[in-house]
Scaffold this motif. Sequence first.
Motif, short mmCIF file in Angstrom:
data_model
loop_
_atom_site.label_atom_id
_atom_site.label_comp_id
_atom_site.label_asym_id
_atom_site.label_seq_id
_atom_site.Cartn_x
_atom_site.Cartn_y
_atom_site.Cartn_z
N LEU A 185 38.41 29.76 36.94
CA LEU A 185 37.24 30.62 36.89
C LEU A 185 37.60 32.03 36.43
O LEU A 185 38.76 32.44 36.47
N THR A 186 36.56 32.78 36.07
CA THR A 186 36.72 34.17 35.68
C THR A 186 36.11 35.06 36.76
O THR A 186 34.95 34.89 37.13
N LEU A 187 36.93 35.97 37.29
CA LEU A 187 36.48 36.89 38.33
C LEU A 187 36.58 38.32 37.81
O LEU A 187 37.57 38.69 37.19
N THR A 188 35.56 39.10 38.10
CA THR A 188 35.53 40.50 37.66
C THR A 188 35.97 41.42 38.79
O THR A 188 35.58 41.23 39.94
N CYS A 189 36.77 42.40 38.45
CA CYS A 189 37.17 43.40 39.44
C CYS A 189 37.38 44.73 38.74
O CYS A 189 37.56 44.79 37.52
N VAL A 190 37.34 45.79 39.52
CA VAL A 190 37.66 47.11 38.98
C VAL A 190 39.18 47.20 38.88
O VAL A 190 39.90 46.88 39.83
N SER A 191 39.68 47.60 37.72
CA SER A 191 41.13 47.62 37.52
C SER A 191 41.84 48.46 38.57
O SER A 191 41.36 49.49 39.00
N GLN A 192 42.98 47.96 38.99
CA GLN A 192 43.87 48.62 39.96
C GLN A 192 43.28 48.69 41.37
O GLN A 192 43.78 49.42 42.21
N THR A 193 42.21 47.89 41.62
CA THR A 193 41.67 47.91 42.98
C THR A 193 41.79 46.56 43.67
O THR A 193 41.54 46.46 44.86
N TRP A 194 42.16 45.51 42.94
CA TRP A 194 42.22 44.22 43.61
C TRP A 194 43.50 44.11 44.43
O TRP A 194 44.54 44.61 44.07
N ALA A 195 43.36 43.45 45.57
CA ALA A 195 44.45 43.40 46.55
C ALA A 195 45.44 42.31 46.18
O ALA A 195 45.11 41.13 46.20
N LYS A 196 46.66 42.71 45.84
CA LYS A 196 47.68 41.73 45.50
C LYS A 196 48.32 41.19 46.77
O LYS A 196 48.61 41.92 47.69
N TYR B 126 34.13 50.17 31.30
CA TYR B 126 35.27 49.44 30.74
C TYR B 126 36.44 49.36 31.70
O TYR B 126 37.47 48.74 31.39
N THR B 127 36.32 49.95 32.87
CA THR B 127 37.36 49.78 33.89
C THR B 127 37.19 48.46 34.64
O THR B 127 38.06 48.08 35.42
N TYR B 128 36.07 47.78 34.42
CA TYR B 128 35.91 46.44 34.97
C TYR B 128 36.70 45.47 34.10
O TYR B 128 36.61 45.49 32.87
N HIS B 129 37.47 44.62 34.73
CA HIS B 129 38.28 43.66 34.00
C HIS B 129 38.05 42.25 34.55
O HIS B 129 37.87 42.06 35.74
N ASP B 130 38.07 41.28 33.63
CA ASP B 130 37.95 39.89 34.04
C ASP B 130 39.34 39.31 34.25
O ASP B 130 40.24 39.50 33.44
N LYS B 131 39.48 38.60 35.37
CA LYS B 131 40.75 37.95 35.70
C LYS B 131 40.55 36.44 35.75
O LYS B 131 39.51 35.95 36.19
N LEU B 132 41.54 35.71 35.30
CA LEU B 132 41.50 34.26 35.36
C LEU B 132 42.10 33.81 36.69
O LEU B 132 43.23 34.15 37.02
#
Length: 585
Positions: free
Chosen positions: A573-584, A284-290
């Motif tokens: 699109l919807t992209l999946t990432c592990v929360s707090q790991t995607w590079a802003k 559940y730490t995987y999150h979908d981002k728009l």
Amino acid sequence: MDRSAVEIFHYKDKEQSSSLLLQLNGLRQQNILTDVLLCSDNTELPCHRNVLVSSSPYFRAMFCNNFIERQQTKINLKGVTSAILSRVIDYVYTGLVSISMDIVLPLMQAASMFQYGRLFEACSSFLQQQLSPDNCLSMIRLSEIMNCNSLRDKAKEMAMKSFSDVSASEDLCELSLPELMGYLEDDGLHAEEEQVFETLVAWIHHDPLSRHGAISDLFKKVRLRYIHPTYLFQFIANDPLIQSSTLCTEIIESVRRLMFAVSTKCLSDMAVDFKPLWVAPRRYTYHDKLVVVGGRRNNERTSREALVFDEMSQKWQWLAKLPVRLYKAAYVTLHSVLYVIGGLTTNTKNSQVSTSVYTLSLKTNEWRAAEPMLKPRFAHQSVSYLHFIFVLGGLGPDTRLADSVERYNTMFNQWESMAPMPEAVLHPAVAATNQRIYMFGGENAMQNPVRLIQVYHIARNMWSTMENRTVKNVSAPAAVIDERIYIIGGYTRRVIAYDTKANRFIKCANLKERRMHHSATVLNNTLYITGGRYIDGHDVIEDSDNFECYDPKTDTWTSKGTLPYKLFDHGSLTLTCVSQTWAKS
């Protein structure tokens, strides 16, 4: 005096308790009325029994029960130094204490021994402030020795959230097998499955003789369904540890058969011991981002922008820009990677139809060139299914309408030609579900709407067609929720859902305007629509910055605000990432 005027006045002197403690501490320092000496390291600390008894269950038991200390005026305390004992007594009389790294552990032990709970938790709070990925596993061990639940919980939380950093620490290799298993099987672990595999391999290599036998048990904790096929079959399958385990190689072979077979029948034929591994839900730490990418911005020029919507702040954030400007490229996501495929290059003197493929993951926030398509094309459609990306139709360098189809296989990193479409169409609505790709409507080379549903069977590489008078959409997106394909607008306000099982259309709540060239994606079983163009009440075509969502359960549309700019012919699109790991950016 009037009796009704008589009141009871409840007075509380807020300074009394602190003043009393201050006075008692002064008496202690002057050795006035003290009646017991606490001794450690040949140091004697005069105290008042009543103060000690009032502050601690430990001293209450010592002085109020029939223990020998009740009669003694000198009490020798073992297991605590005079310096720490002095700090504890100062805390008892003043409520103040200074905590530093060099004394926190003996102070915490003394607080535990004398049963000063708030002092114990103060030491725990101090240690929690020192937590880092490098020391959180050591802190967990310390918390277990000290029986400190608050420190353990906070350190465990950090270990879970910063697992990528924690997995590189020496402390991780010292974990016992049950401890490591506890981390790897936890749904709350903030780690990609590739990281989970690398962690278990590193743990075994730390002590291969005694740990080699645990490989199959640990490997079952890796959720293979969420690992990129290239990584799975090129790195994991060829790892010597995996190859040395019969059970591991059998699991890999089951995955291989499942992916090659394409058919869902393979899942029902799957070995009983493997099926639970494959159907295990993602953490559940995987999150979908728009994510919104490319398109035509403010009707001025083709955009290189890529944006991600932050649901927490309800704001858009900028990602890395596309390397080139691409007009009417295709956009698709697969294995947590965004693909921008083909398009017409517009930042060169001579525009060219491209075969290029660019990829972006939220983890790196960097664009990379991938294996190019077989044929250059733009204004085409793209859809992903299992480990494949399909590209359909579009326009070639001669601007002629194409019926060709090609497929990218992520397992082998290669493109291959597939069976062509029965009828070449431009701007159809396309979606994939249940082993099939559905292509609704669009327009032919004469720009006439095509009332046709074209269906591609993925496993058989075959097409079939169905005429349907309901279909009359051009430049409309499609998206799948629960095996229903939603077709949104397309020079119309109409929204319809195609039930693939019943082979029938269901009417949904209309859009506010006639909309086209917009984009749609599904996030948490909700349909999100971005941008596009619309026809106003005066039949004038306008660009849109609209951002809204559709709930299929309530059949209602809700505004989500606006995009940062007007946009059409883009990807949503919807992209999946592990929360707090995607590079802003």
